[in-house]
Design a protein around this motif. Structure first.
Motif, PDB file in Angstrom:
ATOM      1  N   SER A 210       1.451   1.983   2.437  1.00 66.77           N
ATOM      2  CA  SER A 210       0.167   1.715   1.784  1.00 66.77           C
ATOM      3  C   SER A 210      -0.358   0.345   2.181  1.00 66.77           C
ATOM      4  CB  SER A 210       0.325   1.770   0.262  1.00 66.77           C
ATOM      5  OG  SER A 210       1.201   0.742  -0.182  1.00 66.77           O
TER       6      SER A 210
ATOM      7  N   LYS B  30      -3.376  -2.720   0.755  1.00 64.20           N
ATOM      8  CA  LYS B  30      -4.349  -3.139  -0.251  1.00 64.20           C
ATOM      9  C   LYS B  30      -4.728  -4.597  -0.037  1.00 64.20           C
ATOM     10  CE  LYS B  30      -2.880  -3.869  -4.455  1.00 64.20           C
ATOM     11  NZ  LYS B  30      -2.228  -3.708  -5.785  1.00 64.20           N
TER      12      LYS B  30
ATOM     13  N   ILE C 188      -4.323  -8.758   3.572  1.00 60.01           N
ATOM     14  CA  ILE C 188      -3.995  -7.342   3.423  1.00 60.01           C
ATOM     15  C   ILE C 188      -2.484  -7.230   3.299  1.00 60.01           C
ATOM     16  CG2 ILE C 188      -4.023  -5.060   4.501  1.00 60.01           C
ATOM     17  CD1 ILE C 188      -6.587  -5.853   5.901  1.00 60.01           C
TER      18      ILE C 188
ATOM     19  N   LEU D  37      -9.781  -5.867  -7.277  1.00 61.37           N
ATOM     20  CA  LEU D  37      -9.372  -6.336  -5.942  1.00 61.37           C
ATOM     21  C   LEU D  37     -10.574  -6.654  -5.064  1.00 61.37           C
ATOM     22  CD1 LEU D  37      -6.404  -3.888  -5.235  1.00 61.37           C
ATOM     23  CD2 LEU D  37      -6.348  -6.138  -6.305  1.00 61.37           C
TER      24      LEU D  37
ATOM     25  N   LEU E  66      -9.709  -3.539   5.507  1.00 62.93           N
ATOM     26  CA  LEU E  66      -8.818  -2.596   4.844  1.00 62.93           C
ATOM     27  C   LEU E  66      -8.953  -1.201   5.463  1.00 62.93           C
ATOM     28  CD1 LEU E  66      -6.760  -2.121   2.616  1.00 62.93           C
ATOM     29  CD2 LEU E  66      -8.657  -1.666   1.048  1.00 62.93           C
TER      30      LEU E  66
ATOM     31  N   ARG F 104      -5.996   1.045   7.180  1.00 64.71           N
ATOM     32  CA  ARG F 104      -5.678   2.390   6.680  1.00 64.71           C
ATOM     33  C   ARG F 104      -5.829   3.444   7.773  1.00 64.71           C
ATOM     34  NH1 ARG F 104      -8.385   1.825   0.596  1.00 64.71           N
ATOM     35  NH2 ARG F 104      -6.486   0.955  -0.382  1.00 64.71           N
TER      36      ARG F 104
END
Length: 404
Positions: free
Chosen positions: A4, A6, A23, A50, A70, A74
């Motif tokens: 993951s 974030k 990140i 966030l 981000l 991803r």
């Protein structure tokens, strides 16, 4: 376990109290961080959503940037999962931010050394070759990519340089400057993503330690001017050192390359070897006395004043470099015995002639004039350098406090 990513605000502030946006990439409960390159006040961070709060002057721009970064990460994670690649968080980070070229760090290092050799910058080539040798020794391979050189790599490498390699802090920082130079070239060539750059605010900082610059004082110079129990080679070495001092600490390579043709109309005209600056200085009476000791050796105006470079192959940069290096070592060795005979308990080398001029000049000469005499390109360099020798105001302040 799936990976993951974030956006987070890291909890370690920089020197002005701002916190880095980053990140966080997590895999199997292990995380690694990629700084975005922007810092904000902790009060401007919305930890629940966030994102940067509207209280920040550039909240919209920063949030758009964070969203873009981000999304980029991803997409990289999805690509890795689709390809069935199982990797750690650090490996995932390296894969996502992999270079855009197959050129490695050592490819750039080799190109750098080849350019220095082609430009006949032998002194620089010798130093940088040594620094690259330390990098090879640490890595135990020449297969080093730029993405492997992050803040952690640099910190561990610095420990290696100062520990097992026994380099000084200054030398260790010179190695880091070379690494930074090659990084900048790779980024300029678009061989790597600028996100990989490991230097700057919140990353690895290159900071040189303050060094103590000690020069001789007027009384010690007078001792040297009067000393008479020297051998011929010691007398010659002292002449070379004083010649440098009388011309505001002229560098030894420029001293040894001075020709008779550069002296006319009561002045000495020369082009500085380090930065090719032209300079014309009046010949002080004390320099004229030194020149009188060598004029009988002159066969033409093209001759060197001092003998060290007379047998050098001037078409061979390596021979010139070796001749200067050998001559400097002999001069410095002789200066040790000269200082002992003069009763001067200071370590004196050819370079100390420059410090001596600065020490005696103190704050009595305007910085702009000192900049010209030192042949500095930047006035700030002159002011910082001369600051090593200006103590009067601090001494007076101390006396005013203690005079009771």
């Amino acid at each position: 376990m799936s990976s993951s990513a974030k956006i987070v605000l890291r909890k370690k502030p920089n020197v002005i109290g701002l916190y880095p946006l980053a990140i966080r990439i997590t895999k199997n409960r292990r995380s690694t961080f990629k700084n975005i390159g922007h810092y904000i006040d902790i009060e401007d961070w919305d930890g629940k959503n966030l994102e940067v709060k509207r209280s920040h002057s550039n909240a919209e721009g920063l949030n758009n940037l964070l969203s873009s970064k981000l999304s980029e990460v991803r997409k990289g994670l999805i690509k890795l999962q689709t390809e069935g690649k199982d990797a750690s968080a650090r490996q995932i980070k390296a894969e996502i931010y992999k270079p855009t070229s197959s050129l490695t760090f050592f490819d750039y290092a080799d190109e750098h050394l080849q350019a220095l050799e082609a430009e006949e910058k032998i002194n620089r080539h010798s130093a940088d070759s040594a620094w690259i040798g330390f990098i090879v020794k640490y890595c135990k391979t020449r297969q080093l990519t730029f993405q492997e050189i992050d803040d952690r790599f640099l910190r561990k490498f610095k420990t290696f340089l100062k520990g097992p390699s026994e380099l000084s802090e200054t030398s260790a920082m010179n190695v880091m400057i070379l690494i930074r130079l090659l990084f900048n070239r790779a980024i300029k060539d678009k061989a790597i993503n600028k996100e990989l750059y490991p230097f700057g605010i919140g990353k690895f900082k290159i900071k040189f330690p303050e060094t103590e610059k000690i020069g001789l004082n007027q009384q010690e110079i007078k001792k040297l001017q009067k000393i008479d129990n020297l051998s011929d080679i010691e007398k010659h070495s002292l002449n070379v050192w004083l010649y440098s001092f009388y011309f505001a600490g002229m560098r030894v390579s420029d001293v040894l390359f001075t020709r008779w043709s550069q002296i006319y109309d009561g002045r000495m005209h020369y082009r500085m070897g380090k930065n090719s600056k032209l300079l014309s200085l009046k010949i002080p009476d004390k320099v004229a006395e030194i020149l009188a000791e060598y004029v009988f050796e002159k066969s033409s105006d093209d001759d060197f004043i001092f003998p060290e470079m007379r047998k050098a192959d001037l078409n061979n940069a390596k021979d010139i470099y070796n001749k200067i290096k050998t001559a400097t070592k002999k001069l410095n060795d002789n200066l040790k015995s000269i200082m002992k005979k003069a009763g001067i308990n200071k370590k004196v080398t050819m370079h100390i002639a420059r410090h001596t001029f600065g020490n005696i000049a103190g704050d009595s000469i305007h910085p702009l004039m000192l900049q010209k005499l030192y042949r500095h390109s930047n006035l700030k360099t002159t002011i910082n350098y001369q600051g090593n020798f200006i103590h009067k105001e601090a001494d007076d302040a101390l006396n005013r406090v203690l005079n009771f």
